[in-house]
Design a protein around this motif. Sequence first.
Motif, PDB file in Angstrom:
ATOM      1  N   ARG A   1       0.832  -1.201   0.000  1.00  0.00           N
ATOM      2  CA  ARG A   1       0.000   0.000   0.000  1.00  0.00           C
ATOM      3  C   ARG A   1       0.874   1.263   0.000  1.00  0.00           C
ATOM      4  O   ARG A   1       0.591   2.233  -0.702  1.00  0.00           O
ATOM      5  CB  ARG A   1      -0.930  -0.008   1.212  1.00  0.00           C
ATOM      6  CG  ARG A   1      -1.601   1.327   1.532  1.00  0.00           C
ATOM      7  CD  ARG A   1      -2.459   1.829   0.413  1.00  0.00           C
ATOM      8  NE  ARG A   1      -3.665   1.043   0.243  1.00  0.00           N
ATOM      9  CZ  ARG A   1      -4.494   1.176  -0.784  1.00  0.00           C
ATOM     10  NH1 ARG A   1      -4.199   2.043  -1.736  1.00  0.00           N
ATOM     11  NH2 ARG A   1      -5.593   0.441  -0.889  1.00  0.00           N
TER      12      ARG A   1
ATOM     13  N   ARG B   1      -7.271  -3.886  -2.889  1.00  0.00           N
ATOM     14  CA  ARG B   1      -8.703  -3.713  -2.633  1.00  0.00           C
ATOM     15  C   ARG B   1      -9.170  -4.658  -1.534  1.00  0.00           C
ATOM     16  O   ARG B   1      -9.909  -4.264  -0.622  1.00  0.00           O
ATOM     17  CB  ARG B   1      -9.496  -3.938  -3.913  1.00  0.00           C
ATOM     18  CG  ARG B   1     -10.971  -3.597  -3.761  1.00  0.00           C
ATOM     19  CD  ARG B   1     -11.730  -3.683  -5.070  1.00  0.00           C
ATOM     20  NE  ARG B   1     -11.962  -5.070  -5.474  1.00  0.00           N
ATOM     21  CZ  ARG B   1     -11.388  -5.651  -6.510  1.00  0.00           C
ATOM     22  NH1 ARG B   1     -10.527  -4.989  -7.257  1.00  0.00           N
ATOM     23  NH2 ARG B   1     -11.672  -6.901  -6.815  1.00  0.00           N
TER      24      ARG B   1
ATOM     25  N   ASP C   1      -7.714  -3.580   1.956  1.00  0.00           N
ATOM     26  CA  ASP C   1      -8.475  -2.519   2.611  1.00  0.00           C
ATOM     27  C   ASP C   1      -9.707  -3.089   3.302  1.00  0.00           C
ATOM     28  O   ASP C   1     -10.073  -2.665   4.412  1.00  0.00           O
ATOM     29  CB  ASP C   1      -8.884  -1.465   1.586  1.00  0.00           C
ATOM     30  CG  ASP C   1      -7.702  -0.656   1.073  1.00  0.00           C
ATOM     31  OD1 ASP C   1      -6.638  -0.677   1.735  1.00  0.00           O
ATOM     32  OD2 ASP C   1      -7.826  -0.015   0.015  1.00  0.00           O
TER      33      ASP C   1
ATOM     34  N   GLU D   1     -11.121   7.768   8.565  1.00  0.00           N
ATOM     35  CA  GLU D   1     -12.303   8.547   8.929  1.00  0.00           C
ATOM     36  C   GLU D   1     -11.784   9.884   9.451  1.00  0.00           C
ATOM     37  O   GLU D   1     -11.064   9.922  10.453  1.00  0.00           O
ATOM     38  CB  GLU D   1     -13.115   7.840  10.013  1.00  0.00           C
ATOM     39  CG  GLU D   1     -13.703   6.511   9.585  1.00  0.00           C
ATOM     40  CD  GLU D   1     -14.392   5.795  10.737  1.00  0.00           C
ATOM     41  OE1 GLU D   1     -14.953   6.488  11.624  1.00  0.00           O
ATOM     42  OE2 GLU D   1     -14.358   4.551  10.766  1.00  0.00           O
TER      43      GLU D   1
ATOM     44  N   LEU E   1     -10.510  -3.099   7.403  1.00  0.00           N
ATOM     45  CA  LEU E   1     -11.772  -2.606   7.952  1.00  0.00           C
ATOM     46  C   LEU E   1     -12.412  -3.639   8.875  1.00  0.00           C
ATOM     47  O   LEU E   1     -12.882  -3.308   9.972  1.00  0.00           O
ATOM     48  CB  LEU E   1     -12.720  -2.249   6.805  1.00  0.00           C
ATOM     49  CG  LEU E   1     -14.061  -1.612   7.191  1.00  0.00           C
ATOM     50  CD1 LEU E   1     -13.842  -0.291   7.910  1.00  0.00           C
ATOM     51  CD2 LEU E   1     -14.926  -1.420   5.956  1.00  0.00           C
TER      52      LEU E   1
ATOM     53  N   THR F   1     -11.615  12.298   1.373  1.00  0.00           N
ATOM     54  CA  THR F   1     -12.331  11.186   0.739  1.00  0.00           C
ATOM     55  C   THR F   1     -11.528   9.889   0.756  1.00  0.00           C
ATOM     56  O   THR F   1     -12.037   8.857   0.304  1.00  0.00           O
ATOM     57  CB  THR F   1     -12.673  11.549  -0.721  1.00  0.00           C
ATOM     58  OG1 THR F   1     -11.467  11.936  -1.404  1.00  0.00           O
ATOM     59  CG2 THR F   1     -13.661  12.704  -0.776  1.00  0.00           C
ATOM     60  N   ASP F   2     -10.300   9.914   1.253  1.00  0.00           N
ATOM     61  CA  ASP F   2      -9.461   8.709   1.288  1.00  0.00           C
ATOM     62  C   ASP F   2     -10.158   7.635   2.122  1.00  0.00           C
ATOM     63  O   ASP F   2     -10.426   7.826   3.314  1.00  0.00           O
ATOM     64  CB  ASP F   2      -8.098   9.053   1.896  1.00  0.00           C
ATOM     65  CG  ASP F   2      -7.078   7.943   1.690  1.00  0.00           C
ATOM     66  OD1 ASP F   2      -7.406   6.771   1.940  1.00  0.00           O
ATOM     67  OD2 ASP F   2      -5.940   8.242   1.308  1.00  0.00           O
ATOM     68  N   SER F   3     -10.422   6.503   1.507  1.00  0.00           N
ATOM     69  CA  SER F   3     -11.215   5.458   2.151  1.00  0.00           C
ATOM     70  C   SER F   3     -10.500   4.753   3.296  1.00  0.00           C
ATOM     71  O   SER F   3     -11.116   3.993   4.033  1.00  0.00           O
ATOM     72  CB  SER F   3     -11.643   4.419   1.106  1.00  0.00           C
ATOM     73  OG  SER F   3     -10.508   3.791   0.536  1.00  0.00           O
ATOM     74  N   ARG F   4      -9.209   5.012   3.458  1.00  0.00           N
ATOM     75  CA  ARG F   4      -8.470   4.361   4.535  1.00  0.00           C
ATOM     76  C   ARG F   4      -8.697   5.029   5.882  1.00  0.00           C
ATOM     77  O   ARG F   4      -8.373   4.453   6.937  1.00  0.00           O
ATOM     78  CB  ARG F   4      -6.975   4.354   4.216  1.00  0.00           C
ATOM     79  CG  ARG F   4      -6.597   3.573   2.971  1.00  0.00           C
ATOM     80  CD  ARG F   4      -5.148   3.790   2.596  1.00  0.00           C
ATOM     81  NE  ARG F   4      -4.896   5.182   2.221  1.00  0.00           N
ATOM     82  CZ  ARG F   4      -3.688   5.679   1.967  1.00  0.00           C
ATOM     83  NH1 ARG F   4      -2.625   4.896   2.079  1.00  0.00           N
ATOM     84  NH2 ARG F   4      -3.531   6.945   1.607  1.00  0.00           N
TER      85      ARG F   4
ATOM     86  N   ARG G   1      -8.057   5.361  11.673  1.00  0.00           N
ATOM     87  CA  ARG G   1      -8.207   4.330  10.648  1.00  0.00           C
ATOM     88  C   ARG G   1      -9.694   4.010  10.480  1.00  0.00           C
ATOM     89  O   ARG G   1     -10.429   3.918  11.472  1.00  0.00           O
ATOM     90  CB  ARG G   1      -7.445   3.058  11.036  1.00  0.00           C
ATOM     91  CG  ARG G   1      -5.940   3.189  11.004  1.00  0.00           C
ATOM     92  CD  ARG G   1      -5.265   1.883  11.390  1.00  0.00           C
ATOM     93  NE  ARG G   1      -5.643   1.467  12.746  1.00  0.00           N
ATOM     94  CZ  ARG G   1      -5.097   1.943  13.849  1.00  0.00           C
ATOM     95  NH1 ARG G   1      -4.138   2.848  13.785  1.00  0.00           N
ATOM     96  NH2 ARG G   1      -5.506   1.527  15.030  1.00  0.00           N
ATOM     97  N   ARG G   2     -10.118   3.862   9.232  1.00  0.00           N
ATOM     98  CA  ARG G   2     -11.530   3.584   8.990  1.00  0.00           C
ATOM     99  C   ARG G   2     -11.946   2.295   9.716  1.00  0.00           C
ATOM    100  O   ARG G   2     -11.262   1.274   9.630  1.00  0.00           O
ATOM    101  CB  ARG G   2     -11.811   3.456   7.490  1.00  0.00           C
ATOM    102  CG  ARG G   2     -13.282   3.213   7.168  1.00  0.00           C
ATOM    103  CD  ARG G   2     -13.595   3.475   5.709  1.00  0.00           C
ATOM    104  NE  ARG G   2     -13.336   4.861   5.358  1.00  0.00           N
ATOM    105  CZ  ARG G   2     -14.177   5.869   5.591  1.00  0.00           C
ATOM    106  NH1 ARG G   2     -15.314   5.647   6.206  1.00  0.00           N
ATOM    107  NH2 ARG G   2     -13.855   7.094   5.210  1.00  0.00           N
TER     108      ARG G   2
END
Length: 301
Positions: free
Chosen positions: A10, A66, A69, A161, A73, A156-159, A276-277
């Motif tokens: 990553r 993908r 990630d 919050e 989560l 907007t980075d999905s990794r 971290r999300r």
Amino acid sequence: MIDHRLHVLRTLAEYGTVTATAAALHLTPSAVSQQLRLLARDLEVELLAPQGRRVQLTPAARIVLRHADALRLQWEAARAELAAEGAELRGTLRLCGVSSALATLAAPAVASLRETHPLAEIQITEEESADCYRLLLADEADIALVLPGPEAPPVTDSRFEQASLTTDRQDLLVAATHPLARHKGIELAEAADQPWIVKKHNNDTYPLVTAACAAAGFTPRIGHEVKEWYAVSALVAEGLGVCLVPRIVPLPEHAVMRIPLLGKSIPTRQLLTAVRRGSSGHPLISAGLAALRDKASAISG
């Protein structure tokens, strides 16, 4: 535990070269290459394709990331659920952030958490914003107090919050004997001919200063590159230049004056919390975020 080699992959996707990836992870380039070779061997796919001095991720590598990630989560959700089983909050909560946010928000928040959750151990680390995000991804921090900027990932980075914590106005700091010190407020353009004190590199403040000055119609002339607020204030007090100072920053007893800025584009900075999300449901992380919001609300109010 999530395979650490996925984090290496990553990071390579973010930095583009093995050398830059090694520097970000505090590893040697050979160690990075070896971990990626072993990951490719175990998965029986090619992960990297050379592209000049850089490497390009293969379609297989994109698939791996993908799913990585998604695994992270789920891992964060599992840790949060397990932690919620305990009757009392315990464990270690690790905060990182920029110095001004740590001094004004994290320190009192941690003091409150120690009273309400005495079984929890809380640690604070000072870093610039970009490094804070790296600490989160490396699982070396749980909550980051950061500033958005060119080196920070987008909201907007999905990794992650990310949430707004407070908006902090900036003032102009001048020597008490400076001609501008006589004013109760000025427009930033009035300081266009002044030497400025700000460190250019590895400093979240620099892009804020240059953006504010550009909005006021000028490029700042950097006279001295200093970063730590005590030293900046000392130089300003001696008449060596001016600087922007966040309103939440406590200043030492130097002969300086904060001048409020007026006009259409008053410079502000946005302080964010980042985790971290999936980890915000962890009881200890949730308590830490709530304590930070309480302190931010008290300052804003």
